[in-house]
Scaffold this active site. Structure first.
Site, PDB file in Angstrom:
ATOM      1  N   HIS A 137       0.856  -1.180   0.000  1.00 38.78           N
ATOM      2  CA  HIS A 137       0.000   0.000   0.000  1.00 38.78           C
ATOM      3  C   HIS A 137       0.898   1.237   0.000  1.00 38.78           C
ATOM      4  CE1 HIS A 137      -3.820  -2.012   1.871  1.00 38.78           C
ATOM      5  NE2 HIS A 137      -3.287  -2.736   0.895  1.00 38.78           N
TER       6      HIS A 137
ATOM      7  N   GLU B  65       0.954   3.853   1.836  1.00 39.33           N
ATOM      8  CA  GLU B  65       1.436   4.238   3.161  1.00 39.33           C
ATOM      9  C   GLU B  65       2.619   3.378   3.607  1.00 39.33           C
ATOM     10  OE1 GLU B  65      -3.177   4.311   3.630  1.00 39.33           O
ATOM     11  OE2 GLU B  65      -1.707   3.377   2.294  1.00 39.33           O
TER      12      GLU B  65
ATOM     13  N   CYS C  42      -6.144   1.774   5.868  1.00 46.42           N
ATOM     14  CA  CYS C  42      -6.762   0.525   6.326  1.00 46.42           C
ATOM     15  C   CYS C  42      -6.169   0.148   7.686  1.00 46.42           C
ATOM     16  CB  CYS C  42      -6.522  -0.586   5.304  1.00 46.42           C
ATOM     17  SG  CYS C  42      -4.802  -1.139   5.207  1.00 46.42           S
TER      18      CYS C  42
ATOM     19  N   CYS D  47      -2.332  -0.442   7.567  1.00 46.68           N
ATOM     20  CA  CYS D  47      -1.566   0.792   7.452  1.00 46.68           C
ATOM     21  C   CYS D  47      -1.651   1.621   8.730  1.00 46.68           C
ATOM     22  CB  CYS D  47      -2.024   1.590   6.240  1.00 46.68           C
ATOM     23  SG  CYS D  47      -1.594   0.767   4.681  1.00 46.68           S
TER      24      CYS D  47
END
Length: 150
Positions: free
Chosen positions: A52, A54, A82, A85
């Site tokens: 992801h 992040e 999410c 993260c």
């Protein structure tokens, strides 16, 4: 409304979309406000469900800092992080989190797991939401409309 790094995060999200990735972008800035890392989603490209924006930006920032912790740093991301993260943000001791679009389906900050509200969460950043939310939402909506016509 923008913080100083949301435009860069949005550019990373657009670049992710151009690669066929879900358009999410993230930027990490140090205590002086200088960008030390930037990334867009790369889960498909890297065949890695943890890639992801992040996570990738936090990894870059930690490498640049020579530490697994980023006190005083700011993370700006186009979509509510999410649970995975959000946990990484806490573990990295990010001081401030700015995000754009809310994610009622998969978010882990204001929705879903609400990671920062648990007593097991060792560090809670300052959270600012809704920055450039409309632009981030539009990027996501258009991306998914192109892939799911009708």
């Amino acid at each position: 409304m923008f913080n100083s790094h949301m435009r860069t995060a949005l550019a990373e999200a657009r670049a992710a979309a151009a690669r066929g990735e879900v358009p999410v972008g993230a930027v990490v800035a140090d205590e002086k406000g200088q960008i030390v890392a930037r990334a867009g989603n790369r889960t498909r490209e890297l065949h890695d469900p943890t890639a992801h924006a992040e996570i990738l930006a936090i990894r870059q920032a930690c490498a640049a800092a020579g530490s697994e912790r980023l006190p005083g740093h700011t993370l700006t991301v186009t979509l509510e992080p999410c649970a995975m993260c959000a946990t990484a943000i806490s573990a990295a001791r990010i001081a401030r989190l700015y995000y754009g679009a809310a994610d009622p389906k998969s978010g882990g900050v204001a929705h879903g797991a609400r990671v920062f509200s648990h007593p097991q969460c060792h560090h809670v950043p300052e959270v600012y939401d809704g920055l450039a939310a409309q632009e981030a939402e539009t990027l996501l909506r258009e991306f998914f409309q192109q892939r799911r016509p009708g």
